[in-house]
Motif scaffolding. Structure first.
Motif, PDB file in Angstrom:
ATOM      1  N   ARG A  35      -4.985   3.611   0.525  1.00  0.00           N
ATOM      2  CA  ARG A  35      -4.570   5.011   0.493  1.00  0.00           C
ATOM      3  C   ARG A  35      -4.263   5.552   1.889  1.00  0.00           C
ATOM      4  O   ARG A  35      -3.431   6.458   2.032  1.00  0.00           O
ATOM      5  CB  ARG A  35      -5.638   5.861  -0.191  1.00  0.00           C
ATOM      6  CG  ARG A  35      -5.916   5.429  -1.627  1.00  0.00           C
ATOM      7  CD  ARG A  35      -6.625   6.490  -2.418  1.00  0.00           C
ATOM      8  NE  ARG A  35      -6.932   6.031  -3.779  1.00  0.00           N
ATOM      9  CZ  ARG A  35      -7.275   6.824  -4.772  1.00  0.00           C
ATOM     10  NH1 ARG A  35      -7.360   8.125  -4.575  1.00  0.00           N
ATOM     11  NH2 ARG A  35      -7.543   6.351  -5.974  1.00  0.00           N
ATOM     12  N   TYR A  36      -4.953   5.034   2.902  1.00  0.00           N
ATOM     13  CA  TYR A  36      -4.674   5.499   4.266  1.00  0.00           C
ATOM     14  C   TYR A  36      -3.270   5.080   4.697  1.00  0.00           C
ATOM     15  O   TYR A  36      -2.536   5.860   5.312  1.00  0.00           O
ATOM     16  CB  TYR A  36      -5.719   4.944   5.228  1.00  0.00           C
ATOM     17  CG  TYR A  36      -7.123   5.372   4.887  1.00  0.00           C
ATOM     18  CD1 TYR A  36      -7.556   6.672   5.141  1.00  0.00           C
ATOM     19  CD2 TYR A  36      -8.028   4.495   4.289  1.00  0.00           C
ATOM     20  CE1 TYR A  36      -8.835   7.084   4.824  1.00  0.00           C
ATOM     21  CE2 TYR A  36      -9.314   4.894   3.959  1.00  0.00           C
ATOM     22  CZ  TYR A  36      -9.710   6.188   4.231  1.00  0.00           C
ATOM     23  OH  TYR A  36     -10.976   6.599   3.908  1.00  0.00           O
ATOM     24  N   ARG A  37      -2.899   3.856   4.374  1.00  0.00           N
ATOM     25  CA  ARG A  37      -1.552   3.392   4.692  1.00  0.00           C
ATOM     26  C   ARG A  37      -0.520   4.172   3.865  1.00  0.00           C
ATOM     27  O   ARG A  37       0.571   4.484   4.348  1.00  0.00           O
ATOM     28  CB  ARG A  37      -1.447   1.898   4.409  1.00  0.00           C
ATOM     29  CG  ARG A  37      -0.103   1.277   4.780  1.00  0.00           C
ATOM     30  CD  ARG A  37      -0.179  -0.224   4.666  1.00  0.00           C
ATOM     31  NE  ARG A  37      -1.115  -0.769   5.635  1.00  0.00           N
ATOM     32  CZ  ARG A  37      -1.613  -2.015   5.582  1.00  0.00           C
ATOM     33  NH1 ARG A  37      -1.270  -2.805   4.575  1.00  0.00           N
ATOM     34  NH2 ARG A  37      -2.433  -2.439   6.502  1.00  0.00           N
ATOM     35  N   MET A  46       8.454   8.722   3.173  1.00  0.00           N
ATOM     36  CA  MET A  46       8.740   7.730   2.136  1.00  0.00           C
ATOM     37  C   MET A  46       8.471   8.350   0.764  1.00  0.00           C
ATOM     38  O   MET A  46       7.334   8.710   0.439  1.00  0.00           O
ATOM     39  CB  MET A  46       7.862   6.492   2.348  1.00  0.00           C
ATOM     40  CG  MET A  46       8.171   5.357   1.400  1.00  0.00           C
ATOM     41  SD  MET A  46       7.198   3.873   1.817  1.00  0.00           S
ATOM     42  CE  MET A  46       7.682   2.794   0.477  1.00  0.00           C
ATOM     43  N   THR A  47       9.515   8.452  -0.041  1.00  0.00           N
ATOM     44  CA  THR A  47       9.403   9.120  -1.340  1.00  0.00           C
ATOM     45  C   THR A  47       8.443   8.398  -2.276  1.00  0.00           C
ATOM     46  O   THR A  47       7.625   9.025  -2.958  1.00  0.00           O
ATOM     47  CB  THR A  47      10.791   9.228  -2.000  1.00  0.00           C
ATOM     48  OG1 THR A  47      11.690   9.879  -1.113  1.00  0.00           O
ATOM     49  CG2 THR A  47      10.704  10.018  -3.301  1.00  0.00           C
ATOM     50  N   GLY A  48       8.536   7.063  -2.341  1.00  0.00           N
ATOM     51  CA  GLY A  48       7.657   6.297  -3.215  1.00  0.00           C
ATOM     52  C   GLY A  48       6.197   6.508  -2.878  1.00  0.00           C
ATOM     53  O   GLY A  48       5.343   6.602  -3.772  1.00  0.00           O
ATOM     54  N   LEU A  51       5.121   9.901  -4.200  1.00  0.00           N
ATOM     55  CA  LEU A  51       4.918   9.846  -5.644  1.00  0.00           C
ATOM     56  C   LEU A  51       3.612   9.139  -5.988  1.00  0.00           C
ATOM     57  O   LEU A  51       2.878   9.572  -6.893  1.00  0.00           O
ATOM     58  CB  LEU A  51       6.099   9.129  -6.307  1.00  0.00           C
ATOM     59  CG  LEU A  51       7.461   9.830  -6.244  1.00  0.00           C
ATOM     60  CD1 LEU A  51       8.536   8.936  -6.848  1.00  0.00           C
ATOM     61  CD2 LEU A  51       7.411  11.162  -6.967  1.00  0.00           C
ATOM     62  N   ALA A  52       3.313   8.046  -5.266  1.00  0.00           N
ATOM     63  CA  ALA A  52       2.077   7.304  -5.529  1.00  0.00           C
ATOM     64  C   ALA A  52       0.856   8.160  -5.236  1.00  0.00           C
ATOM     65  O   ALA A  52      -0.120   8.170  -5.999  1.00  0.00           O
ATOM     66  CB  ALA A  52       2.049   6.024  -4.690  1.00  0.00           C
ATOM     67  N   LEU A  53       0.891   8.920  -4.124  1.00  0.00           N
ATOM     68  CA  LEU A  53      -0.233   9.803  -3.803  1.00  0.00           C
ATOM     69  C   LEU A  53      -0.393  10.894  -4.855  1.00  0.00           C
ATOM     70  O   LEU A  53      -1.524  11.260  -5.212  1.00  0.00           O
ATOM     71  CB  LEU A  53      -0.021  10.433  -2.432  1.00  0.00           C
ATOM     72  CG  LEU A  53      -0.235   9.527  -1.217  1.00  0.00           C
ATOM     73  CD1 LEU A  53       0.123  10.257   0.070  1.00  0.00           C
ATOM     74  CD2 LEU A  53      -1.683   9.047  -1.161  1.00  0.00           C
ATOM     75  N   ALA A 127       2.927  -0.479  -5.130  1.00  0.00           N
ATOM     76  CA  ALA A 127       2.517   0.857  -5.582  1.00  0.00           C
ATOM     77  C   ALA A 127       3.630   1.903  -5.442  1.00  0.00           C
ATOM     78  O   ALA A 127       3.885   2.663  -6.381  1.00  0.00           O
ATOM     79  CB  ALA A 127       1.251   1.295  -4.846  1.00  0.00           C
ATOM     80  N   PRO A 128       4.302   1.989  -4.270  1.00  0.00           N
ATOM     81  CA  PRO A 128       5.394   2.975  -4.192  1.00  0.00           C
ATOM     82  C   PRO A 128       6.534   2.681  -5.162  1.00  0.00           C
ATOM     83  O   PRO A 128       7.182   3.614  -5.659  1.00  0.00           O
ATOM     84  CB  PRO A 128       5.866   2.860  -2.732  1.00  0.00           C
ATOM     85  CG  PRO A 128       4.694   2.290  -1.988  1.00  0.00           C
ATOM     86  CD  PRO A 128       4.056   1.356  -2.964  1.00  0.00           C
TER      87      PRO A 128
END
Length: 438
Positions: A35-37, A46-48, A51-53, A127-128
Motif C-alpha cells: 500500500r505504501y508503494r 497513476m490512475t490505476g 483506483l486501487a486505493l 493491482a492497478p
C-alpha cells in the motif's frame, strides 16, 4: 441448450475458467499489494493506483464483488460441465462423477492455485490493472453487494468480530525496525542509519556520555598559567568550568571567547567567569532521541549528566548522539578513553574504560548492556572485587586477561581470541562504522 454446438459450450467453459482465474488473481493481488508503494504511485498521478486505493478503502465491498463474481462464474462453470458431460457420456453416475472430478481439477489448477500464485508474485503490478475492471463492476453490482454485506455485518456482530481499521494496521516501532533490517527497501548505510535511529529510543545518555573521571574541565581558581596551558592543549572547543571541585560546575567556556580575552590581556579566573555560559544539566537515563530533541529546542550542544541527587555522572554532547546514528567521526581526540590494538595472534588489547556497546559493535563481542556501561565496570561487577594484573577468566563467552590495574580501576585488558578462530571481528574503519548496526 441442446441446440448449442459442443464447440461453443467448450469455449464458454474455458471463458468461465479464465474469468474465475481473473477473480482469483484480483483478490490475491489486491490483498497482497504494497500500500505504501501504491500511495506513492497514486501521488505521482497513476490512475490505476488511485483506483486501487479507492477500492482498498472499502475492503468489504471489494471482497464482496470479487467473491460474488467468482461464485457466479464457478456455479456457471459447474452447470456447463454437467451439460457437456451429458452430451459426451450420457446421464450415468460414472459420467456425472467424471464431470465433477474434471471441473474440480480445472477450477483448482486454472482458476485458483495458479492465478493466486501469479497474483501474489506480481501484486504491485497487477493491482492497478485489475482495478480498472473491478471499479465499474463494483459500481454496477453495488446494490447486490450492499444487500449481501448486510448479512455479513450482522454475522460479524453476533460473533463479536470488529473489522480492522487503518489505525489498527499501523506498525509498531519494533515492527518498523524489523522491516528496515530484514526488508529489501533499504541497503548499506541507509539501512544502518535508519536502524540506529530506531535504537535511539532504547539508548540513554548514560550509554554514550563521557564518564566523570574522563571529563576535561578547567578549575577557575587555578593560576592563569595553568588555565592557559589547559586551554592551549585542549582537544575540545567547549569546556566545562568548575570552582574548587568538579561537582561545582559554574558554566561552559568556548575557546573562541577565550581567544578574544587573550588578545586583550592575560587570562585569569575572573576574566574566564565573564565569558561563561550557564551550565546545562541532563537527567540520567534520558533516552538519546528525547535528548536530541531537547538539545535542539534549547539550542545546546553540551550537557552535564546528573543523577536524582544532583551528583555529576558524566558529560554528553551533540556529537556523542550523532555518532550513534552515523558512526564515529574522524575528528577523534588523540589519547581518548578508548583504544584498540590487535596482536598477531588475533587478540585485542583494549582500554578498561572502553564502552561495552562500542566493543560489541566493533569487535563482535556479546557483553550485556543492561548493567555496567564500561568493560571495567563489568569486570568489577562480575568478580565482586578489583582484580590484580595477570588474572584471567571467562565472561559471556569471551576470555579476558587483566594486564594493568591502576587507581582502583582496570586500565588495560586483553580480549583473548578464541582457539581455532582467526581472532575477534576485524576492527572497522570510520566509514565502516557508519554502516554498522548497533
Amino acid at each position: 441448450m441442446d441446440d448449442i454446438p459442443l464447440r461453443t459450450l467448450l469455449l464458454a467453459l474455458i471463458t468461465l475458467l479464465l474469468a474465475s482465474g481473473f477473480f482469483s488473481i484480483a483478490e490475491t493481488a489486491m490483498m497482497a499489494v504494497n500500500r505504501y508503494r501504491l500511495k506513492h504511485r497514486a501521488a505521482r498521478g497513476m490512475t490505476g493506483a488511485r483506483l486501487a486505493l479507492s477500492l482498498l478503502a472499502q475492503t468489504d465491498k471489494l471482497l464482496g464483488v470479487i467473491l460474488l463474481g467468482n461464485t457466479l462464474v464457478a456455479a456457471a462453470a459447474a452447470t456447463l460441465t454437467a451439460v457437456i458431460t451429458k452430451r459426451l457420456f450420457g446421464e450415468g453416475e460414472l459420467a456425472l462423477g467424471l464431470g465433477t472430478v474434471a471441473i474440480s481439477f480445472a477450477l483448482l489448477v486454472f482458476s485458483e492455485i495458479t492465478p493466486k500464485v501469479v497474483g501474489a508474485a506480481h501484486a504491485d503490478r497487477l493491482a492497478p490493472l485489475v482495478s480498472y475492471v473491478l471499479t465499474p463492476m463494483l459500481a454496477t453490482a453495488r446494490p447486490v453487494v450492499w444487500f449481501v454485506n448486510l448479512f455479513v455485518r450482522g454475522l460479524l456482530f453476533v460473533l463479536h468480530i470488529k473489522p480492522p481499521t487503518d489505525s489498527s494496521a499501523a506498525l509498531t516501532q519494533e515492527e518498523l525496525r524489523s522491516l528496515v533490517l530484514e526488508g529489501q527497501y533499504f541497503r548499506g548505510k541507509h539501512r544502518a542509519l535508519l536502524a540506529n535511529l530506531f535504537d535511539l529510543e532504547s539508548i540513554s545518555v548514560d550509554d554514550v556520555m563521557t564518564p566523570r573521571n574522563q571529563i576535561e574541565a578547567i578549575d577557575v581558581t587555578s593560576k592563569p598559567t595553568v588555565i592557559e596551558q589547559q586551554l592551549a592543549t585542549s582537544h575540545h572547543t567547549r569546556l566545562p568550568v568548575y570552582e574548587d571541585e568538579l561537582d561545582n560546575i559554574i558554566g561552559f567556556v568556548h575557546l573562541k571567547q577565550v581567544l578574544r580575552l587573550q588578545r586583550a590581556e592575560a587570562l585569569t579566573g575572573e576574566h574566564l567567569r565573564s565569558v561563561l555560559r550557564p551550565p546545562y544539566f541532563v537527567p540520567a537515563g534520558t533516552p538519546l532521541l528525547a535528548q536530541l530533541h531537547q538539545f535542539q529546542a534549547d539550542r545546546q550542544r553540551l550537557g552535564l549528566v546528573v543523577d536524582e541527587y544532583g551528583e555529576l555522572l558524566g558529560l554528553v554532547s551533540l556529537e556523542d548522539i550523532m555518532e550513534e546514528i552515523v558512526g564515529e567521526f574522524t575528528t577523534q581526540s588523540p589519547g581518548g578513553g578508548e583504544f584498540f590494538h590487535r596482536d598477531e595472534d588475533g587478540s585485542v588489547i583494549v582500554d578498561g574504560m572502553a564502552s561495552l556497546r562500542t566493543l560489541n559493535r566493533k569487535l563482535g563481542t556479546a557483553f550485556p548492556l543492561e548493567g555496567p556501561k564500561t568493560l571495567n565496570g563489568l569486570i568489577v561487577e562480575h568478580l565482586g572485587d578489583i582484580p590484580d594484573a595477570g588474572v584471567s577468566f571467562r565472561l559471556d563467552g569471551q576470555t579476558i586477561e587483566i594486564l594493568q590495574v591502576q587507581d582502583r580501576a582496570v586500565k588495560v585488558v586483553k580480549l583473548v581470541a578464541p582457539v581455532g578462530h582467526g581472532g575477534l571481528t576485524a576492527l572497522q574503519t570510520s566509514g565502516e562504522q557508519a554502516s554498522s548496526i548497533s
